[in-house]
Structures are given as C-alpha cells and as structure tokens.
Design an enzyme around this catalytic site. Structure first.
Site, PDB file in Angstrom:
ATOM      1  CG  ASP A 126      -2.179  -0.870   0.978  1.00 58.92           C
ATOM      2  OD1 ASP A 126      -2.300  -1.432  -0.135  1.00 58.92           O
ATOM      3  OD2 ASP A 126      -2.999  -0.994   1.896  1.00 58.92           O
ATOM      4  CG  ASN A 156      -4.650   5.451   3.291  1.00 57.94           C
ATOM      5  OD1 ASN A 156      -5.613   5.090   2.628  1.00 57.94           O
ATOM      6  ND2 ASN A 156      -3.604   4.671   3.496  1.00 57.94           N
ATOM      7  CG  ASP A 190      -1.000  10.259  22.621  1.00 52.51           C
ATOM      8  OD1 ASP A 190      -0.873  11.001  23.614  1.00 52.51           O
ATOM      9  OD2 ASP A 190      -0.642   9.070  22.617  1.00 52.51           O
ATOM     10  CB  THR A 228      -8.877  -0.394   6.114  1.00 54.20           C
ATOM     11  OG1 THR A 228      -8.523   0.179   4.856  1.00 54.20           O
ATOM     12  CG2 THR A 228     -10.321  -0.856   6.085  1.00 54.20           C
ATOM     13  CB  ALA A 229      -4.797   3.364   6.741  1.00 51.99           C
ATOM     14  CE1 TYR A 230      -1.924   6.103  14.131  1.00 52.39           C
ATOM     15  CE2 TYR A 230      -1.573   8.168  12.964  1.00 52.39           C
ATOM     16  CZ  TYR A 230      -1.466   7.407  14.110  1.00 52.39           C
ATOM     17  OH  TYR A 230      -0.884   7.952  15.231  1.00 52.39           O
ATOM     18  NE  ARG A 288       3.924  20.181  28.406  1.00 50.70           N
ATOM     19  CZ  ARG A 288       3.786  21.460  28.777  1.00 50.70           C
ATOM     20  NH1 ARG A 288       3.424  21.742  30.022  1.00 50.70           N
ATOM     21  NH2 ARG A 288       3.974  22.432  27.905  1.00 50.70           N
ATOM     22  CD  GLN A 301       3.616   7.459   1.073  1.00 50.14           C
ATOM     23  OE1 GLN A 301       3.327   8.362   0.306  1.00 50.14           O
ATOM     24  NE2 GLN A 301       3.770   6.212   0.673  1.00 50.14           N
ATOM     25  CG  LEU A 346      -8.827  -0.847  11.568  1.00 48.53           C
ATOM     26  CD1 LEU A 346     -10.315  -0.828  11.879  1.00 48.53           C
ATOM     27  CD2 LEU A 346      -8.532  -1.848  10.445  1.00 48.53           C
TER      28      LEU A 346
END
Length: 295
Positions: free
Chosen positions: A80, A154, A184, A195-197, A165, A254, A199
C-alpha cells in the site's frame, strides 16, 4: 491473443517498489505476457533496473514524473505504501491504478502475484470495474501566511511526539465549533483510509466509495471522545492550541511538517478522486475477510 479484439487499455505503465526483490519477477511476468499484445508499455528507470534492464527491448523507459501523461492505466507492484506514492504521482490526472500486492496487508493492492497473468487478460478485456475513491485536500496555514497544500488518499494525522505532553487540537466543521481533541492527537481519514491508521486508533471501517470524512482521536484524554463520521462535503478546520513540543502533521504516513501553536489545517474533499481498478468478482466484504482474517 485474439486478433482484432478490442483492447481496453493500450498504453500501460509499470511502477514497482524498488526494494522488494519479488517486484523484478513480477515486472518480467507482465512484460512476457504483454509483449505480443497490441499495447505499449512504459516504466521508469528504477523499475526497469529491477529486471536488470531485460525489459528494455519491450518497454519504453521514461521519467517517472511524466509517466502518467503517457499511459491509460498504471500497474503498481508493491504494498500500500508504493500504491500511495504512485497515487500522489498521478495527482489530478484521470489515470486508474491497479495494484499487485507484495506487501503484508494490502487493502489498496488486491491482486496477488499469482493472479497477474489471468488479471492482465481480464484487464485488457475490460473486465475490471473503475472505482472512484474520495481524496482529501489539506492546506497548512501559518500566521506568516505560509501555505502548504497536500493531497491525501488515506489520512492526515496531527500527533504529538512520543515524549511530548498532551496536545489540544480545536476542530471546526463548516465554521461551527465541534470539539477540542485532548490527547495524543487526531486523525482525519477518508473512507479508503478507514482501514489504515484510523483503524489502529479505534476508528470504524467505512465503505471506501462513501462521500464521508472520519474524525478519529488518538489516545484521547477524555474517554467519551469517540470517532465521528462526517458528510464528505464538509470543510474541516483544525487548529493547534498548545505550545508545540514536536507536534507533527503527517500526510498518508509518508511525509510531514512540524506544527506551531496557532497553525491551522484546512481539510476538504479534493475535486479529483483517485481512480482504482477493482476485480468485480471480489466484493469489499471478501477483501475485509481476507485481509483482517475474519471468519
């Protein structure tokens, strides 16, 4: 080859992941299969080197940046990550991509190396369906007026460094205050990116052709802060409210830039969708079962 049969795609681009040894074998398979068909093959120097230049008699080698201008379709060999790189290369051009998976999960690259030859036959016969995937356009605005623009397939993620912090990111939708994400960070994902980060951060899976945007908090300080699915036409605005302690905005995992307090990220749907060729014999539910090991 059937003489006189209409060929769906006559100019075919080949781009492979240069660090995967299987890519060279895949390119050789494709070239061997297509060399006697009435098609023109194009590739870039890096991909050609994977075959030790054996493909040169049958393939025209061009600069990767101009390859999308020469072709009707691009075959992407890799995972991917490779697919996302080529998607950025295509940018606004209406050139569809077909992914051949050499990665581990591969939601975007659904064809396996073993299926290449059969898939090429079906591709030339016009049996693959074209799918429009929404893409987001991301503007980063700084107080001094500096603007950077990115195109994400994505997601765009605003996140703190591991040792920093908790950060605060204020989000508005069409000018109306939504909430301030404390934790965060926050992810704004496309349906494809669900379905990437997103998920892995606990977000839901969306059908990839939906007109939608997904807001997913990353390790929120308040547990009632949950993922939120928004209409795809919405204009989102995210502002960093805390002093920057190595807070980054990252595009499709990326590339990224460091944010400062007061920086604003504007996110809208791009007018240019990503075009993906999909095997109509495989439903998205089947893809989910295979990739996520569902029963």
């Amino acid at each position: 080859m059937t003489e006189g049969k209409r060929i769906a795609y006559k100019n075919i681009g080949l781009i492979a992941n240069p660090i995967k040894p299987e890519s060279g074998k895949g390119i050789k398979k494709i070239v061997e299969k297509l060399k006697d068909y009435p098609v023109k093959l194009f590739t870039d120097e890096e991909t050609c080197k994977l075959t030790e230049d054996s493909c040169k008699p049958h393939v025209k080698v061009v600069d990767r940046l101009v390859l999308p201008d020469k072709v009707d379709v691009i075959l992407v060999l890799g995972g991917d990550g490779t697919f996302l790189t080529v998607a950025k290369l295509v940018d606004k051009r209406p050139v569809p991509l077909l992914g051949v998976n050499f990665g581990t999960l591969g939601f975007l690259t659904e064809i396996s190396i073993d299926e290449i030859e059969e898939s090429l036959e079906r591709l030339l016969n016009g049996e693959f369906v074209l799918e429009n995937r929404p893409v987001i356009r991301v503007k980063v605005l700084r107080k001094n007026g500096h603007i950077s623009i990115y195109r994400c397939v994505n997601e765009v993620a605003i996140k703190r460094d591991t040792l920093a912090r908790i950060i605060e990111v204020e989000v508005e939708a069409d000018g109306e205050y939504v909430t301030t994400f404390r934790g965060d960070g926050v992810i704004v994902a496309t349906p494809t990116g669900s379905t990437a980060y997103s998920l892995s951060a606990g977000g839901p899976i969306l059908m990839p052709t939906l007109s939608a945007m997904l807001l997913t908090p990353i390790c929120p300080h308040t547990l009632t802060l949950r993922p939120l699915v928004l209409e795809g036409k919405v204009c989102l605005s995210a502002k960093l409210k805390t002093e920057s302690e190595t807070v980054m905005v990252i595009f499709d995992g990326q590339e990224g830039i460091e944010l400062r307090k007061g920086d604003v990220i504007e996110i809208t749907r791009s007018p240019y969708d990503l075009l993906i060729l999909r095997d109509p014999r495989k439903s998205y539910y089947q893809t989910l079962r295979e990739k996520l090991k569902w029963g």
